[in-house]
Write an enzyme that holds these catalytic residues in place. Sequence first.
Site, PDB file in Angstrom:
ATOM      1  N   LYS A  38      -5.657   3.217  -1.459  1.00  0.00           N
ATOM      2  CA  LYS A  38      -6.027   1.859  -1.054  1.00  0.00           C
ATOM      3  C   LYS A  38      -6.710   1.103  -2.190  1.00  0.00           C
ATOM      4  CE  LYS A  38      -7.166   0.810   3.093  1.00  0.00           C
ATOM      5  NZ  LYS A  38      -5.858   0.237   3.487  1.00  0.00           N
ATOM      6  N   ASP A 249       9.213  -3.472   5.557  1.00  0.00           N
ATOM      7  CA  ASP A 249       8.284  -2.351   5.378  1.00  0.00           C
ATOM      8  C   ASP A 249       6.869  -2.916   5.364  1.00  0.00           C
ATOM      9  OD1 ASP A 249       6.845  -0.110   4.702  1.00  0.00           O
ATOM     10  OD2 ASP A 249       7.758   0.170   2.732  1.00  0.00           O
ATOM     11  N   ASP A 255      -3.591  -3.928   2.431  1.00  0.00           N
ATOM     12  CA  ASP A 255      -4.137  -3.884   1.071  1.00  0.00           C
ATOM     13  C   ASP A 255      -3.762  -5.141   0.289  1.00  0.00           C
ATOM     14  OD1 ASP A 255      -5.264  -1.395   1.528  1.00  0.00           O
ATOM     15  OD2 ASP A 255      -3.533  -0.309   0.744  1.00  0.00           O
TER      16      ASP A 255
END
Length: 308
Positions: A38, A249, A255
């Site tokens: 992340k 997707d 993020d």
Amino acid sequence: MILVFGSLNIDLVAQVPVIPGPGRTVLAPSYQTHFGGKGANQAVAAARIAGAGRVRMAGRVGRDGFGDSAIENLRTNGVDTALVVRADEPTGCAFITVDQAGENAITVASGANMAARAADLPAALFRPDTVLVLQMEVPFAEALEAARRTNSASGTVIWNLAPVPEKITRETVTELLAVTDYLLVNEHEAVDAATAIGLAPSDYETASADLAKAGDLTCIVTAGAQGALAVAATGTRLRAPAPRITPVDTTGAGDTFAGAFAAMIHEKVPLQIALQVGCEAAAQKCLKSGAQTGMPMRGAIAALAQTA
């Protein structure tokens, strides 16, 4: 300066007929390697919006080939990697199996991420113009120390409370709220955090208001197709819609929002525009496969025309 203190991973993804249960083995024809973590994801997203040289990544990778690749990828994306330290532990790695229905099973080996230390951050980094971005994939005590140092220097702390620890405590949430200026959560994370400090929110909107008031901060909730909601400690609310898309997707969408939002906060644009830029960047990412590969460049964000 945007300073991201967090995780760097390599993701190994295999397409399988079925996800194996205990004692079972399945064969996959091949596998794909992706850059993840992340922290690294958010650094790349921020750099694509803010521009090369304006984002610094701090964390740890191993003395291995995966570590070499992770650092080179960040550099290629315009992220300063001088604060990425080599550790004795191996580079963090996620093992992901995806079945024919799109369901997945993920095992994350944190590796060097658990060796990340706030002490790796020089005192000169902490200034009033510092925007520190944090997540929950490195030791909490170290992230907390980095946040406190940023507070002491009158900088800005953006904390993405993700992933929420399975057994998050009242103390953890209370300490986190005390040092945070902008708390970034999704719908479920908002409810989990509010519940951990003894509140009983009926939905994520109530939870976000409770968290904002408890921490005297601004709580930002990303709600997928419903866009983003910002609630100030005073109760003032702002909303930004999500662009209508057909996602390919969604990996890394949160993020991408976090990185784009951090870039806007660093540029001191109005909060409404920061929300809009975050939502648009996240939506564009969802149109392409892969967490980082789909993250948009600044020129692709229409909402940024309002900042010109």
